[in-house]
Write a protein that holds these residues in place. Structure first.
Motif, PDB file in Angstrom:
ATOM      1  N   GLU A  36       0.802  -1.220   0.000  1.00  0.00           N
ATOM      2  CA  GLU A  36       0.000   0.000   0.000  1.00  0.00           C
ATOM      3  C   GLU A  36       0.839   1.277   0.000  1.00  0.00           C
ATOM      4  O   GLU A  36       0.565   2.223  -0.750  1.00  0.00           O
ATOM      5  N   ALA A  37       1.869   1.342   0.837  1.00  0.00           N
ATOM      6  CA  ALA A  37       2.648   2.566   0.991  1.00  0.00           C
ATOM      7  C   ALA A  37       3.430   2.919  -0.265  1.00  0.00           C
ATOM      8  O   ALA A  37       3.799   4.082  -0.462  1.00  0.00           O
ATOM      9  N   ALA A  38       3.700   1.948  -1.125  1.00  0.00           N
ATOM     10  CA  ALA A  38       4.541   2.187  -2.297  1.00  0.00           C
ATOM     11  C   ALA A  38       3.864   3.046  -3.347  1.00  0.00           C
ATOM     12  O   ALA A  38       4.532   3.547  -4.252  1.00  0.00           O
ATOM     13  N   TYR A  39       2.553   3.244  -3.226  1.00  0.00           N
ATOM     14  CA  TYR A  39       1.852   4.040  -4.229  1.00  0.00           C
ATOM     15  C   TYR A  39       2.476   5.429  -4.339  1.00  0.00           C
ATOM     16  O   TYR A  39       2.754   5.917  -5.428  1.00  0.00           O
ATOM     17  N   PHE A  40       2.710   6.081  -3.214  1.00  0.00           N
ATOM     18  CA  PHE A  40       3.309   7.407  -3.216  1.00  0.00           C
ATOM     19  C   PHE A  40       4.804   7.389  -2.920  1.00  0.00           C
ATOM     20  O   PHE A  40       5.503   8.336  -3.269  1.00  0.00           O
ATOM     21  N   ALA A  41       5.279   6.348  -2.266  1.00  0.00           N
ATOM     22  CA  ALA A  41       6.650   6.361  -1.747  1.00  0.00           C
ATOM     23  C   ALA A  41       7.463   5.200  -2.317  1.00  0.00           C
ATOM     24  O   ALA A  41       7.353   4.067  -1.818  1.00  0.00           O
ATOM     25  N   ILE A 184       1.839   4.887   6.787  1.00  0.00           N
ATOM     26  CA  ILE A 184       1.080   3.828   6.132  1.00  0.00           C
ATOM     27  C   ILE A 184       0.819   4.163   4.663  1.00  0.00           C
ATOM     28  O   ILE A 184       0.852   3.287   3.794  1.00  0.00           O
ATOM     29  N   GLY A 185       0.593   5.444   4.380  1.00  0.00           N
ATOM     30  CA  GLY A 185       0.257   5.817   3.019  1.00  0.00           C
ATOM     31  C   GLY A 185       1.302   6.622   2.277  1.00  0.00           C
ATOM     32  O   GLY A 185       1.277   6.691   1.047  1.00  0.00           O
ATOM     33  N   PHE A 186       2.252   7.250   3.018  1.00  0.00           N
ATOM     34  CA  PHE A 186       3.161   8.189   2.363  1.00  0.00           C
ATOM     35  C   PHE A 186       4.630   7.987   2.708  1.00  0.00           C
ATOM     36  O   PHE A 186       5.468   8.715   2.202  1.00  0.00           O
TER      37      PHE A 186
END
Length: 407
Positions: A36-41, A184-186
Motif C-alpha cells: 500500500e505505501a509504495a503508491y506514493f513512496a 502507512i500511506g506516504f
C-alpha cells in the motif's frame, strides 16, 4: 457531439471516459502490484533504480490524480444525463438516481473487500448521492461551489502537512504516533507490516479477504476526507455538461485556449513538485506536501486540460475514436475487469511485491490492447457492457434488454 452509431449517446463523453479508464489502470498499477505505501513512496517497495524512479516521475506528472479526477468529472456529467432521461420518460429522477447509487455502493463494497483494496466505486456512490443535491444549480453556481470545495480540500490537506512537519522530529509519543500513521500511506511503514500484506496477497483468496477486511479504509470513514475533492470534480462535470464543454458545443479555438492554459500550468508545476520530492529523497513530509497539498488544485487544472485536449483530438468515425468510445461505453466493465485481471496476475500468480515499479508498466500495452480489442465488438452486439447491464438491471429491479436486435 452525438454518436451516430448509437441512440442518445455523446461520442465525446464516451471517448473521454475511455481514455480515463485506460489511464486509471496506469495510475493503479502500483497499488495492484506493490504494498500500500509504495503508491506514493518508492522507498517503501518497488525499487529505487533509475528506471523505477523515472516510472514514478512520469506517472506522477502525467497520470496521478488526473485520471481519477477526469473520471469524477464525467461521473458528475452522467448524473445529469441519467436524471434528465428519467424525467423525459416520466420517472422520478431522485428515485432513479438513488437506486443507482445504492446499487453502486453495494457493488463497490463487494469490489473493495472481495477483489481489490483500491476500490473507488463505493466512494463515488456516496459522493454521487450528495452531488444530486446540487443538480438544480446553474453553471455559474456549480463552478462556484466546486471551487469552494476545492479550496476547503486544499486547506484541510495543508493542515495535515503542518501536523506532519511538526511531528518529523518524533520527539514525543504523540509525534511518533502521528508520524507512523502517515507512514502507512506516504512513507515507509514497518517492514513486517508490508511483508504481512505481501503474504496475504500471495496466499489464498480467503487470506486476501481477511487482510482487506482488517486494513481497507471504510468508505464511510474516509468520506469526510476525500469527498470535498471528489464532489468538486463532479460539480465541475455537471457544469461542463450544462455549458456544452463536454458536448462539443464550444468552438475549437476555445477548447485550444483551455487546453493550453490548464496543461501549460499543471504539467510543468507537477514536474517541479516531482523534482522537489526527488531532491528531498522522498522524505515523507515532502511526499505528502507535494502530492496531497500543492498538487490539489493542479489536479483540477490537469483533468480539465486533458478533457479540452481530447475534445480537440476527437475524429468522429475514425477507427481509434470508435475504439476509445467503445472502451468508454463499457468503462464500468473495463474498470472491474481490470481489477479481476490484475488480481489474477499479482495474487493468483503470487507476483504481488515481486516486480519492480518499472516492470509493472510492462503490463500496460497488453491490458490496453485487450480493452480496445473486446469493447467494440461487444458494443456492436449488445446495448451495455456486462457489468453495466448487471448494475442497470439491479438498480431497476428487473432484467434489462442486453442483445441488440438486428434491423
Amino acid at each position: 457531439m452525438p454518436d451516430p452509431s448509437t441512440t442518445n449517446r455523446l461520442l465525446s463523453l464516451d471517448v473521454i471516459r475511455g481514455v480515463a479508464v485506460m489511464g486509471i489502470l496506469v495510475a493503479n498499477l502500483a497499488a495492484f502490484g506493490l504494498p500500500e505505501a509504495a503508491y506514493f513512496a518508492p522507498l517503501a517497495w518497488g525499487g529505487t533504480a533509475p528506471a523505477d524512479l523515472f516510472a514514478w516521475f512520469i506517472t506522477f506528472v502525467f497520470i496521478e490524480g488526473k485520471m481519477r479526477g477526469l473520471f469524477s468529472f464525467l461521473f458528475g456529467a452522467s448524473i445529469l444525463i441519467v436524471t434528465d432521461a428519467a424525467e423525459r420518460h416520466g420517472d422520478n429522477a431522485a428515485a432513479t438516481h438513488y437506486r443507482r447509487m445504492a446499487t453502486l455502493f453495494v457493488i463497490g463494497c463487494a469490489h473493495l473487500y472481495l477483489v481489490w483494496l483500491g476500490d473507488i466505486l463505493a466512494h463515488y456512490a456516496l459522493v454521487g448521492a450528495i452531488a444530486f443535491l446540487f443538480a438544480w444549480l446553474s453553471v455559474r453556481w456549480l463552478i462556484a461551489a466546486a471551487l469552494l470545495l476545492l479550496a476547503y480540500a486544499t486547506i484541510s490537506s495543508a493542515l495535515g502537512a503542518v501536523i506532519l512537519f511538526d511531528s518529523a522530529a518524533q520527539d514525543s509519543p504523540y509525534a511518533i504516533a502521528i508520524w507512523n500513521s502517515f507512514a502507512i500511506g506516504f512513507g515507509v511503514p514497518p517492514r513486517a507490516d508490508m511483508l504481512g500484506q505481501i503474504a496475504a496477497m500471495r496466499g489464498s483468496w480467503i487470506d486476501a479477504i481477511a487482510w482487506r477486511w482488517h486494513h481497507a479504509a471504510d468508505p464511510l470513514t474516509v468520506l469526510p476526507v476525500l469527498a470535498p475533492e471528489t464532489l468538486s470534480a463532479m460539480l465541475l462535470g455537471m457544469a461542463g455538461y450544462r455549458s456544452g464543454f463536454l458536448c462539443g458545443a464550444w468552438h475549437r479555438a476555445r477548447y485550444r485556449r483551455w487546453a493550453l492554459f490548464c496543461l501549460g500550468v499543471a504539467l510543468p508545476a507537477y514536474a517541479m513538485l516531482g523534482m522537489v520530492t526527488l531532491r528531498h529523497g522522498f522524505a515523507m513530509q515532502w511526499v505528502y506536501l507535494n502530492a496531497m497539498v500543492l498538487a490539489e488544485p493542479l489536479r483540477t487544472l490537469g483533468f480539465i486540460g486533458y478533457a479540452a485536449l481530447l475534445m480537440l483530438a476527437l475524429r468522429p468515425g475514425g477507427p481509434l475514436t470508435l475504439r476509445l468510445a467503445a472502451v468508454g461505453r463499457t468503462a464500468f466493465s473495463n474498470y472491474l475487469g481490470t481489477s479481476l485481471l490484475m488480481v489474477a496476475i499479482f495474487n493468483g500468480l503470487s507476483l504481488f511485491g515481486a516486480l519492480s515499479r518499472a516492470q509493472l508498466y510492462l503490463l500496460v500495452p497488453p491490458a490496453w490492447g485487450l480493452m480496445l480489442l473486446w469493447s467494440k465488438p461487444w458494443c456492436d452486439r449488445f446495448h451495455h457492457g456486462p457489468f453495466e447491464w448487471l448494475w442497470r438491471s439491479a438498480a431497476r429491479g428487473r432484467w434489462q434488454p442486453l442483445r441488440r436486435v438486428s434491423a
